[in-house]
Write an enzyme that holds these catalytic residues in place. Structure first.
Site: not given
Ligand code: PEP
Length: 251
Positions: A9-11, A95, A97, A167, A173, A213, A234-235
């Protein structure tokens, strides 16, 4: 037995040059990528070029959001049919966010989920508790209520072969992760809930991802637990050097 599913997930990050750079690196891993299902959820403006850019790599791509409406005067929205038209296979729905910053509640998320399903898209339904809910021991109640909003609208046929991503909001994050026992207990409860709602065969077609994370040093431990069928990242998915060790941990 499914292949493990790894979703990036590049957001709202990256430009087309970053996608090209990632895909060039992924080319080197083609034989590894044949052993898993990998999906890149890049920003929507880049989806149209994914078929051309991915140069026959064994990967799929998906969107991070969609409209619950089929078409019409909804400025700025993107429909399920449009995502299918540019070759998307998956779409992330609900999600945290989106829930937090754009007011998406369980009912709205469920409508988006159904819109995706009624096209040929596979929704990745995100569920997860906030920190205060976690601390009050409300994790399962929150997560199952988020899931139930969708189950209320979906037949077993609709739900089969879709994806749920657990999640915890407080893990996204932050560098924090739940313990392996916490992940195990949520994923076991999700599977049991699907069996109760539908049946064991339908439940087994649904892939349950963990997200929050994920990094090279925790991927093997978290993503090989029972009832964990892959990860949402994500990140760490933005750079090949932090992304590749995660999916390599699954081989
Ligand atoms: C996400 O936003 O779906 C996610 C898992 O982010 P991160 O891996 O950065 O915690």
């Amino acid at each position: 037995m499914h292949k493990k599913l790894v979703v990036a997930n590049w957001k709202m990050n990256g430009l087309s040059a970053d996608i090209s750079a990632m895909l060039a690196c992924l080319q080197k891993d083609a034989s590894i990528l044949n052993q898993i299902d990998l999906c890149l959820c890049v920003p929507a403006v880049f989806l149209n070029s994914m078929a051309f850019l991915s140069k026959k790599l064994p990967i799929s791509w998906g969107a991070q959001n969609l409209s619950d409406k089929a078409e019409g005067a909804f400025t700025g929205e993107i429909s399920a049919a449009m995502l299918c038209d540019v070759g998307c296979r998956y779409v992330i729905v609900g999600h945290s966010e989106r829930r937090q910053y754009y007011g998406e509640n369980n009912q709205w998320v469920a409508k988006k989920w159904l819109a995706a399903r009624q096209s040929r898209l596979t929704p990745i339904l995100c569920v997860g508790e906030r920190l205060e809910e976690h601390e009050k021991g409300e994790t399962l109640a929150v997560v199952l209520a988020q899931l139930d909003a969708v189950l209320n609208l979906a037949s077993s046929q609709d739900f089969a072969a879709t994806v749920i991503a657990y999640e915890p909001v407080w893990a996204i994050g932050t560098g924090l992760t739940p313990t392996t026992n916490e992940v195990l207990s949520v994923h076991t409860a999700l599977r049991a809930h699907l069996i109760k709602q539908y049946d064991s065969a339908t439940s087994q077609t649904v892939r349950l991802l963990y997200g929050g994370s994920l990094k090279a040093d925790n991927a093997a431990q978290l993503l090989t637990l029972a009832n964990v069928d892959g990860g949402l990242i994500g990140g760490a998915s933005l750079q090949y050097d932090t992304f590749a060790p995660i999916y390599k941990a699954l081989i």
